[in-house]
Design a protein around this motif. Structure first.
Motif, mmCIF file in Angstrom:
data_model
loop_
_atom_site.group_PDB
_atom_site.id
_atom_site.type_symbol
_atom_site.label_atom_id
_atom_site.label_comp_id
_atom_site.label_asym_id
_atom_site.label_seq_id
_atom_site.Cartn_x
_atom_site.Cartn_y
_atom_site.Cartn_z
ATOM 1 N N PRO A 198 0.837 -1.209 0.000
ATOM 2 C CA PRO A 198 0.000 0.000 0.000
ATOM 3 C C PRO A 198 0.863 1.247 0.000
ATOM 4 C CG PRO A 198 0.044 -1.004 2.182
ATOM 5 C CD PRO A 198 0.747 -1.960 1.279
ATOM 6 N N TRP A 199 0.578 2.153 -0.898
ATOM 7 C CA TRP A 199 1.356 3.388 -1.020
ATOM 8 C C TRP A 199 0.658 4.490 -0.229
ATOM 9 C CZ3 TRP A 199 5.732 4.285 -4.328
ATOM 10 C CH2 TRP A 199 6.183 3.140 -4.991
ATOM 11 N N SER A 200 1.414 5.109 0.639
ATOM 12 C CA SER A 200 0.850 6.182 1.458
ATOM 13 C C SER A 200 0.728 7.468 0.645
ATOM 14 C CB SER A 200 1.739 6.440 2.681
ATOM 15 O OG SER A 200 3.042 6.803 2.274
ATOM 16 N N ARG A 201 -0.295 8.224 0.948
ATOM 17 C CA ARG A 201 -0.496 9.519 0.303
ATOM 18 C C ARG A 201 0.050 10.620 1.204
ATOM 19 N NH1 ARG A 201 -4.096 9.575 -3.967
ATOM 20 N NH2 ARG A 201 -5.150 7.595 -4.397
ATOM 21 N N SER A 202 0.756 11.545 0.586
ATOM 22 C CA SER A 202 1.349 12.649 1.326
ATOM 23 C C SER A 202 0.923 13.967 0.694
ATOM 24 C CB SER A 202 2.881 12.534 1.318
ATOM 25 O OG SER A 202 3.474 13.603 2.023
ATOM 26 N N SER A 203 0.677 14.965 1.531
ATOM 27 C CA SER A 203 0.273 16.279 1.032
ATOM 28 C C SER A 203 1.017 17.375 1.795
ATOM 29 C CB SER A 203 -1.242 16.488 1.178
ATOM 30 O OG SER A 203 -1.611 16.443 2.542
#
Length: 254
Positions: free
Chosen positions: A70-75
């Motif tokens: 699972p690829w984490s989302r970053s903002s």
């Protein structure tokens, strides 16, 4: 302008991660399965030393994991008064220094370039793999000129990173043009190397090369591709000029 949920303040710039597409995940998984299958096949036939087969299996397992994990989302967001990262807010006045360096998010992750933002009690990495990092960079320059952040368009280390963006995982800003070695020349070099290895190198080595023959060809082709990329490195051809935009100044004035 987009509003940040925490303070309803207009955002000067935003950056966010783009997880790989289903096609990218499939390609990583297929490559991982192929490498692991090759390693297991070589081990079953007892051709190369066991550590070579084991290395292929480990590389394949890592590629397979990279495609399935699972690829984490970053903002990341910047406003005239605040910094926001993954839902956390800090005052822009807390920013003490900025520096460009290689950053590793975890022990099993590769090193990648990031703009390190030194706050009062912690450091936030703005990874250059995020879509929009260039807008955040420009916004920080405008809001905090006292930090001495250079223009990324003229910064020599960053220009080198842009030219080698595929190697370092840097997201290219819109309008940036990079030239890469021609695929025709690369294909000819790889094909010629494979032919020379098969018809001349392997026979010259004699019976001693028999256990290694499945690996000699791919190794020679890989060496040829590496040498070609060294002789014809990618070049940064064009960087669009900076567009001026009015931004209210934070600490240090405009």
């Amino acid at each position: 302008m987009e509003m940040t949920p925490a303070n309803r303040e207009p955002a000067c710039a935003r950056a966010a991660s783009n997880p790989p597409t289903t096609r990218n995940r499939f390609e990583l998984g297929a490559l991982g399965l192929a490498a692991s299958g090759l390693g297991l096949t070589l081990a079953a036939h007892g051709a190369p030393p066991l550590y070579v087969s084991g290395a292929l299996v480990l590389v394949g397992a890592w590629l397979l994991y990279d495609g399935l994990r699972p690829w984490s989302r970053s903002s990341f967001a910047v406003t005239p008064r605040r910094l926001s990262r993954d839902g956390e807010d800090r005052e822009l006045d807390e920013l003490r220094a900025v520096r460009l360096e290689l950053y590793r998010p975890g022990p099993w992750r590769r090193w990648r370039p990031a703009l390190m933002l030194e706050l009062a009690h912690e450091t936030w990495p703005l990874e250059l793999s995020l879509e929009g990092w260039y807008d955040v960079w420009d916004c920080l320059r405008e809001l905090r000129p006292d930090l001495g952040l250079p223009d990324w368009r003229r910064h020599p280390p960053l220009r080198k990173l842009l030219a080698r963006h595929r190697r370092y995982g840097v997201r290219l800003p819109p309008g940036v043009v990079v030239s890469r070695p021609g695929t025709l020349g690369l294909g000819l070099a790889a094909g010629l190397t494979a032919a020379l290895t098969h018809f001349f190198v392997v026979p010259a080595l004699g019976p001693a090369a028999a256990p290694w023959e499945p690996l000699i060809g791919p190794a020679a082709v890989g060496l040829a591709v590496w040498a070609w990329s060294r002789c014809c490195p990618p070049r940064l051809l064009y960087v669009p000029p900076r567009r001026e935009r009015p931004v209210k100044s934070g600490k240090g004035g405009a």
